[in-house]
Scaffold this motif. Sequence first.
Motif, mmCIF file in Angstrom:
data_model
loop_
_atom_site.group_PDB
_atom_site.id
_atom_site.type_symbol
_atom_site.label_atom_id
_atom_site.label_comp_id
_atom_site.label_asym_id
_atom_site.label_seq_id
_atom_site.Cartn_x
_atom_site.Cartn_y
_atom_site.Cartn_z
ATOM 1 N N PRO A 76 0.819 -1.223 0.000
ATOM 2 C CA PRO A 76 0.000 0.000 0.000
ATOM 3 C C PRO A 76 0.849 1.269 0.000
ATOM 4 N N TYR A 95 -3.689 17.628 -4.512
ATOM 5 C CA TYR A 95 -3.688 16.190 -4.223
ATOM 6 C C TYR A 95 -2.288 15.586 -4.216
ATOM 7 N N VAL A 102 0.302 11.682 3.323
ATOM 8 C CA VAL A 102 -0.024 10.297 3.681
ATOM 9 C C VAL A 102 1.225 9.422 3.554
ATOM 10 N N ARG B 95 -9.553 10.425 -5.372
ATOM 11 C CA ARG B 95 -9.446 11.689 -4.620
ATOM 12 C C ARG B 95 -10.079 11.559 -3.247
ATOM 13 N N THR B 98 -7.794 9.509 -1.103
ATOM 14 C CA THR B 98 -6.575 10.224 -0.714
ATOM 15 C C THR B 98 -6.859 11.202 0.421
ATOM 16 N N PHE B 99 -7.955 11.967 0.296
ATOM 17 C CA PHE B 99 -8.303 12.941 1.338
ATOM 18 C C PHE B 99 -8.619 12.237 2.664
ATOM 19 N N GLN B 101 -7.813 9.299 3.697
ATOM 20 C CA GLN B 101 -6.686 8.549 4.253
ATOM 21 C C GLN B 101 -5.910 9.357 5.281
ATOM 22 N N LEU B 102 -5.916 10.700 5.128
ATOM 23 C CA LEU B 102 -5.260 11.531 6.144
ATOM 24 C C LEU B 102 -5.867 11.234 7.510
ATOM 25 N N VAL B 105 -5.234 7.191 8.461
ATOM 26 C CA VAL B 105 -3.821 6.891 8.763
ATOM 27 C C VAL B 105 -3.422 7.559 10.077
ATOM 28 N N PHE B 226 -10.237 0.361 -0.946
ATOM 29 C CA PHE B 226 -9.027 0.970 -1.467
ATOM 30 C C PHE B 226 -8.225 1.602 -0.329
ATOM 31 N N MET B 227 -8.930 2.156 0.674
ATOM 32 C CA MET B 227 -8.272 2.855 1.778
ATOM 33 C C MET B 227 -7.796 1.910 2.873
ATOM 34 N N GLY B 229 -6.207 -0.932 2.984
ATOM 35 C CA GLY B 229 -4.831 -1.400 2.922
ATOM 36 C C GLY B 229 -3.852 -0.349 3.417
ATOM 37 N N VAL B 230 -4.100 0.912 3.043
ATOM 38 C CA VAL B 230 -3.212 1.994 3.448
ATOM 39 C C VAL B 230 -3.316 2.228 4.962
#
Lengths: 114, 300
Positions: A76, A95, A102, B95, B98-99, B101-102, B105, B226-227, B229-230
């Motif tokens: 990941p 982005y 991240v 997108r 990604t947003f 995930q902040l 995480v 999708f998120m 795994g991260v």
Amino acid sequence: VSETRLERGLALVLVVGVIASAALVGIGFVSSFFVGWTGGWPDQSPTDFSGLAERLFALQPLAIAQAGLLLLVATPIFRVAVSVVGFASERDALYVALSAIVLVLLVLSLGLLR
Amino acid sequence: LPSCLRPSPPSRDIVTGVPAELSSAQDLLLLIISIGAGLIGALGGVGGGLIIVPVLTLWFGVDVRLAAGASIVSVIATSSGAAVAYLREGWANVRVATFLQLATVGGAIVGALVVADVPTDVLLILLGVVLLLSAASQFFKLAEVPGAVSGEGGGGRLRLSGVYNSIRLGRPVEYAAQRVASGFTLMVVAGLMSGLLGIGSGALKVVAMDTLMRLPLKVSSATSNFMIGVTAAASAGIYIARGYVDVELAAPVVLGVLAGALVGARLLPRLTNRQVRLLFIPVLLVIAAETLLRGLGFGL
């Protein structure tokens, strides 16, 4: 249109990472039934990832499986790195910044507590 | 599950951080149980983690943190596998992922850092509550009505919007995220639970996107996968560094859950939603009850 290319790249990273790591973990697991987990390191704890390279060269089943698990955790992270590049190629500065934050957090979580 | 299938009586005094010693037979049993957890998880749309953590803790007598360590790496494998399928369908919104995930995480790192200091009872109660919430969210899906998708919103400069091809409607549907701040906050909680319990927190993530942010269910599920795994990678790095990833547990769990999830994904189209939920909800409820009772101090 470019997003489709990004998505294809992301999917490829995930497929290769998961298959390769599952293969390594599987090889380690199966061989542990024949030669045991620890090989020439009888006192090796199964939770200790240190000295991995040396044990890997000796084909210790534990080390092979541990390498697989590390690759799995890295997958990941590669994926996020690919999306940084992808957003950059779309010139999407906001982005690029968000996915880079991240990525930094992930790398820190791997290295922070050594 | 009948008691004869249980490999060992659950130990009452669980010691933190001591590697589990498993015989080859227990290793194989763990592999088989993990296949079952991955299968049921894939059918119910949760990762195998939510099932494998209580099973390892309650039936194998493994410390809940080592169970979480084995689970969190299997979560990466299954969510990455599922994410590939969803990416090819074009349902995941990169997108939005990604947003958010902040949030996940950040929450996961905090959770994984403090897990050593949280009492085992508290972890078990949290796990029981998440299991109950997941069962409840499955129950309410029995009457699945797609939420209205508004064209407004989208979080301004964040552009949290997109288009997906609805199979049911047979045409592309535009969507834009609502209540972005609430969704982000719930994502912090989802990340925290993932870091504390070694689970993917898929159910919480889907609630944040589907119910709060009003994203279409397909987009929510795909983006959540999708998120996951991260989020899990953030926790897993810290779990490895802290000595909570025991390969003897993690290897059979990763292989089993991944194999079970692959079979489950093939099986899913042949079953109706109703069949899936009638199978899945009782399993979750039984495990939730057992986990909560243990957390509250009733030995089973």
